[in-house]
Design an enzyme around this catalytic site. Sequence first.
Site, short mmCIF file in Angstrom:
data_model
loop_
_atom_site.label_atom_id
_atom_site.label_comp_id
_atom_site.label_asym_id
_atom_site.label_seq_id
_atom_site.Cartn_x
_atom_site.Cartn_y
_atom_site.Cartn_z
CG ASP A 77 -1.77 -1.24 1.34
OD1 ASP A 77 -2.08 -1.84 0.29
OD2 ASP A 77 -2.11 -1.63 2.47
CD GLU A 99 -9.35 -2.40 -1.64
OE1 GLU A 99 -9.98 -2.55 -0.57
OE2 GLU A 99 -8.59 -3.28 -2.10
#
Length: 511
Positions: free
Chosen positions: A15, A174
């Site tokens: 991420d 997302e």
Amino acid sequence: MHTYDNPVISGFHPDPSVCRVGDDYYLVCSSFEYFPGLPLFHSKDLVHWEQIGNVLDRPGQLPLPLPGAKASGGLYAPTIRHHDGRFWVVNTNIDGGGNFVVSAERPEGPWSDPVWIDLSGIDPDLAWEEDGTCWCAFSGPEGGINMARIDPVGGEVLEGPFATWSGSGLKYPEAPHLYRIGDWWYLLIAEGGTERGHSVSVARGRSPRGPWEGAPANPLLSHSGTARSIQNTGHADLVEAPDGSWWMVLLGVRPRGFTPDVHVLGRETFLTPVEWDEDGWPVVAPVPERHAAPGGAWHPVPAPPARDDFDGAALAPHWVSPFARPEGSWSLTERPGLLVLNATGSTLDRPGYTFVGRRQQHHDCRVTAAIDPGTGRGGLCVRLDEAHHYELEVGNGEVRVVARIGPLRQTMAARPVPAGPLTLTVTIRTSGLVPASPELTDGGTTGPDTVAFWLGDPGAPDARPLAELDGRYLSTEVACGFTGRVIGMYATEGTVAFDWFEYTPAPAPSA
């Protein structure tokens, strides 16, 4: 022309989010249940990254142990930005508190205590309009991307949240990032799930409120269904270099072994170039294993040290512990020059134990440590979670290799040892693999690697091989979750001391 190899930050560093300030780049990653939280890196060229700290590095910034105390919980998907002379990181503590913002004048810190934001969801982002209006895009609790106008200083929600663009129709939209580029606002998201279907999509509009137009070529990037060695590509962030070129950092994995392939290092940070077409849409080629370096030049920075003799006043920032690291559980001053670990739990099979480790960053590597067990019990552990780990343990006059795989816990080897300091070694190799079971000596399906355990240094004549285990059981596909392997030192009884710890990327010798 210089080239770079992917990943640019190897091992469990998922991420990624990046920002540039002048000629300097700063990047943060998710850390999940590990403390300190949110590793922070610096680079001059987007290729060579040096960890300069952790954003959440003191217990007062978060309740510890991290609420929920479970693997793959904790801290999800941070975003780092620089605005109005300060660095900002927005993040989600999935197990307690929700979304929060921390800030600092300098990236090295100190970072502020969290300012909590009353928004339900994950993967928050920050973006500012020219008049100072701050927007937070995030993945909402009902699915889809939401937007809210917030005050990042006080944490108030000033407008929203309201639903906005949610991708091209793939599952789990997302990881939104919002950018003002030219006359457009661009909304970059991940969709398709963080497994093989992971992908990156983009939309644009004239305002952060929308309406949004998806790119005709969405998904912008996906390796799904390809034979590329890099898979699960997604959760991306964009950055512009000083020369006007654009780049994308993103996560991906490098699976190995027999079908369906498994990955053991976790989701890693990759870098790929971005072009812009004549209609103003970003264009991203498949993520290369090797590519021309940004700016055509390298500016080397130090890699994490291979060896730690524990002579410093504090632990280096790459050392992590699951859930917490209570002050009484470790010391660098109790026996100067040694890391002393005091047991806080009797087993690695449930949270609450004493463990200090570092991420496995290479498929072939070796870890060697000098341990003085005294009257305690401890050793080296290759950890994925409480139900999936291998232990090389010394205690009660014996060295043991223990495998915990799901509901099973098995002692694989045991040997008596004399009292006093010992050298322990774990080698991990991707060649000469052990078969799936002892009966399959002529082959059989293979895992991604072999994890071997030694008493002593394998290069020394008195070294003793103890056991070799299939590495597939310490993979994400077997254990599930979002993390990768961490290799470290632990104590589960009394006090155990370590004189040094050495991690080297190298092919492992055969036992």
